[in-house]
Scaffold this motif. Structure first.
Motif, short mmCIF file in Angstrom:
data_model
loop_
_atom_site.label_atom_id
_atom_site.label_comp_id
_atom_site.label_asym_id
_atom_site.label_seq_id
_atom_site.Cartn_x
_atom_site.Cartn_y
_atom_site.Cartn_z
N ALA A 168 0.85 -1.20 0.00
CA ALA A 168 0.00 0.00 0.00
C ALA A 168 0.88 1.24 0.00
CB ALA A 168 -0.94 0.01 1.21
N SER A 169 1.73 1.38 -1.01
CA SER A 169 2.62 2.54 -1.07
C SER A 169 1.87 3.84 -1.30
CB SER A 169 3.65 2.35 -2.19
OG SER A 169 3.02 2.19 -3.45
N THR A 240 3.00 -12.94 5.01
CA THR A 240 3.23 -11.53 5.31
C THR A 240 1.94 -10.72 5.34
OG1 THR A 240 3.55 -10.94 2.98
CG2 THR A 240 5.49 -11.64 4.21
N GLY A 241 0.80 -11.39 5.29
CA GLY A 241 -0.48 -10.68 5.23
C GLY A 241 -0.90 -10.31 3.82
N GLY A 242 -0.13 -10.74 2.83
CA GLY A 242 -0.39 -10.31 1.46
C GLY A 242 -1.25 -11.24 0.64
N PHE A 248 -1.64 -7.53 -8.24
CA PHE A 248 -0.28 -7.77 -8.69
C PHE A 248 -0.15 -9.03 -9.54
CE2 PHE A 248 0.48 -5.56 -4.49
CZ PHE A 248 0.86 -4.35 -5.06
N LEU A 249 -1.24 -9.77 -9.72
CA LEU A 249 -1.20 -11.05 -10.42
C LEU A 249 -0.88 -10.86 -11.90
CD1 LEU A 249 -1.94 -14.14 -9.96
CD2 LEU A 249 -4.20 -13.54 -10.85
N VAL A 260 6.58 -4.38 -9.11
CA VAL A 260 5.17 -4.06 -8.86
C VAL A 260 4.96 -3.24 -7.60
CG1 VAL A 260 4.29 -6.04 -10.16
CG2 VAL A 260 4.85 -6.31 -7.73
N THR A 261 5.81 -3.44 -6.58
CA THR A 261 5.60 -2.68 -5.35
C THR A 261 5.89 -1.19 -5.55
OG1 THR A 261 7.85 -3.24 -4.65
CG2 THR A 261 6.06 -4.64 -3.85
N LYS A 262 6.85 -0.87 -6.43
CA LYS A 262 7.11 0.52 -6.74
C LYS A 262 6.01 1.10 -7.62
CE LYS A 262 12.15 0.38 -6.26
NZ LYS A 262 13.45 0.61 -6.94
#
Length: 403
Positions: A168-169, A240-242, A248-249, A260-262
Motif C-alpha cells: 500500500a505505497s 506476510t499478510g499479502g 499484482f497477479l 510491482v511494489t514501486k
C-alpha cells in the motif's frame, strides 16, 4: 483444582456456556420471553429464570417490555443491553478516514469522516486516527474510554515480522515501523489491524451474500483490485499478510509489470481495474465517458451498460467480463472455492448482467465451477466489516460470565 473457571464441565463453566447461548439468541432474534429462551436453549423454566436474573444483574440484558396478543398474563421480554459494551471501526483510504462506533447489539450509534487529502499528511497518522475516532465517539455521545476495541482497516497489510505496512505505497504516512507502537500508546483500547478487502469479506460472511459459506473468494474492485480468501471459515492472510493482493497477479492480455511494489500495480490491475474501464469505453467508441475520478466513472459506465440491450455498451460489459474472468480463473483453479462474491463499485454497478457474463466466461476458462454472486453489503462495507470484527472480539470478552 476442581471448581475453577477454566475447568470443563464445572457448574460455573456450564452456566457461562448457557449464558452465552442465551445472549447469542437474543442478538439473533431480538427480545424474547423467559419461556421462549427456555425452549430455544432447552433449559427448564427455573434455570432460564436464574440465567436471566444473572445476566440482568451483570448488566448484559434488560427488560424491554411485555408480550401482547396471547391468552394469559403478558410475559416480560428480555433483550441484550446495548450499553453493555461499544466497539469501533475505521476505514482508511488515502483521501479520508471513516469511523463508526456500534453498541454491542451491532447498531451503529456514531459516525464521523475525516478528510485526509494530499500526498503529505498535514497531521501525523496517530493524530488522524485519534481525531477520526473521537469524532465518531462524540457523535455517539460517548467518551473514548467507553470503546472496548478498535479495528482499523487499511489497504495492504502490516507485516507481522517488521510491523511495516506492505502492498500500500499509496497510503501516505502509514509506513513507519514505529507506527503501531505509537498508536498503541495513544489509544486506551486494544487495537487490531486488518486488510480492507478482508473486512469486506467479514461483512459479507456475517451479514451478506456469503452467510453460511465456509469457503469463498471475495473479489473487490474499487480504487484497486484485491481479493479475500476464506478457507474453512477463516481468513487466509498468508505469511506476510499479502494473500489476496491479486492486483499484482500477472495475467494474459497485458504486458508484464515489473517492480510491482514501486508501481503499486500489476497485470490484473492493469487489465481489469477500475481505471481500465473508461479507457476501454473510449476504445469501443463510447463518447459520453463521465469525467471525474476513474472509480466513479467506471461505476457509472458499467451501470449504464447494464441497462443497454446492445451496441458498444454491451460490448463493454462483455469485454470487461472476459478480463475479470481471466484473473478469477487462476484463483478458482488453485483454491476451488464454493462461492465467489463480487464486491466494490466496479463490480456491483454492473449488477446481475455483469455477474452472469463473468460466470459464463469463468466456466469456459476454469475447470472449477464456483457460483458467482453480487455482494449484499452495499453501504460502507469495509467499515461494516471492521465493526463486525471488533464486535466479535468484544462480545467474546464481555459475554464471558465464567470469570
Amino acid at each position: 483444582m476442581a471448581g475453577t473457571a477454566g475447568t470443563p464441565g464445572t457448574p460455573r463453566v456450564l452456566r457461562a456456556m448457557n449464558d452465552r447461548a442465551a445472549l447469542d439468541l437474543l442478538l439473533e432474534h431480538g427480545p424474547l420471553s423467559r419461556t421462549r429462551i427456555g425452549k430455544l436453549t432447552g433449559l427448564s423454566k427455573p434455570t432460564a429464570s436464574q440465567l436471566l436474573a444473572r445476566l440482568e444483574a451483570a448488566g448484559l440484558v434488560r427488560v424491554t417490555g411485555t408480550s401482547e396478543g396471547r391468552p394469559g398474563p403478558n410475559a416480560q421480554l428480555y433483550a441484550v443491553n446495548p450499553a453493555a459494551a461499544y466497539a469501533a471501526g475505521l476505514d482508511v483510504t488515502p483521501h479520508r478516514i471513516r469511523a463508526a462506533v456500534a453498541d454491542v447489539t451491532g447498531r451503529t450509534v456514531g459516525e464521523f469522516e475525516l478528510p485526509t487529502p494530499g500526498r503529505r499528511p498535514a497531521h501525523p497518522v496517530v493524530r488522524q486516527v485519534s481525531d477520526a475516532l473521537d469524532g465518531a465517539v462524540k457523535a455517539a455521545g460517548l467518551a473514548r474510554d467507553d470503546v472496548h476495541r478498535l479495528v482499523i482497516g487499511t489497504p495492504g497489510a502490516f507485516d507481522p515480522g517488521t510491523g511495516r505496512l506492505r502492498y500500500a505505497s499509496h497510503l501516505p504516512g502509514w509506513h513507519s515501523p514505529a507506527l503501531l507502537d505509537e498508536l498503541a500508546a495513544a489509544l486506551p483500547m486494544p487495537v487490531e489491524y486488518e486488510n480492507d478487502v478482508n473486512l469486506v469479506a467479514v461483512a459479507e460472511q456475517r451479514l451478506g451474500a456469503a452467510r453460511g459459506h465456509a469457503d469463498f473468494v471475495l473479489l473487490w474492485n474499487q480504487e484497486g483490485m484485491g481479493a479475500a480468501l476464506v478457507l474453512g471459515g477463516r481468513l487466509h492472510r498468508g505469511w506476510t499478510g499479502g494473500a489476496g493482493e491479486v492486483g499484482f497477479l500477472p495475467v494474459p492480455g497485458t504486458p508484464l509489470v515489473r517492480q510491482v511494489t514501486k508501481a503499486n500495480s500489476g497485470g490484473y490491475q492493469e487489465l481489469a481495474g477500475s481505471q481500465a474501464v473508461p479507457k476501454l469505453a473510449r476504445e469501443l467508441g463510447i463518447e459520453d465517458v463521465p469525467p471525474g475520478p476513474y472509480t466513479e466513472a467506471a461505476a457509472e459506465l458499467l451501470a449504464r451498460a447494464a441497462d443497454h440491450a446492445g451496441g458498444p455498451h454491451q460490448e463493454l460489459l462483455r469485454t470487461y467480463a472476459t478480463r475479470l474472468a481471466t484473473g478469477l480463473a487462476s484463483l478458482v483453479s488453485v483454491l476451488d472455492p464454493e462461492l465467489v462474491v463480487l464486491s466494490g463499485s466496479a463490480l456491483t454497478s454492473g449488477g446481475e448482467v455483469l455477474r452472469a457474463l463473468v460466470q459464463a466466461e469463468l466456466e469456459e476458462l476454469a475447470a472449477a465451477r464456483p457460483r458467482l454472486v453480487v455482494g449484499d453489503v452495499h453501504e460502507h462495507p469495509v467499515l461494516r466489516g471492521a465493526l463486525e470484527s471488533a464486535l466479535a472480539a468484544t462480545r467474546d470478552e464481555v459475554f464471558d460470565t465464567s470469570r
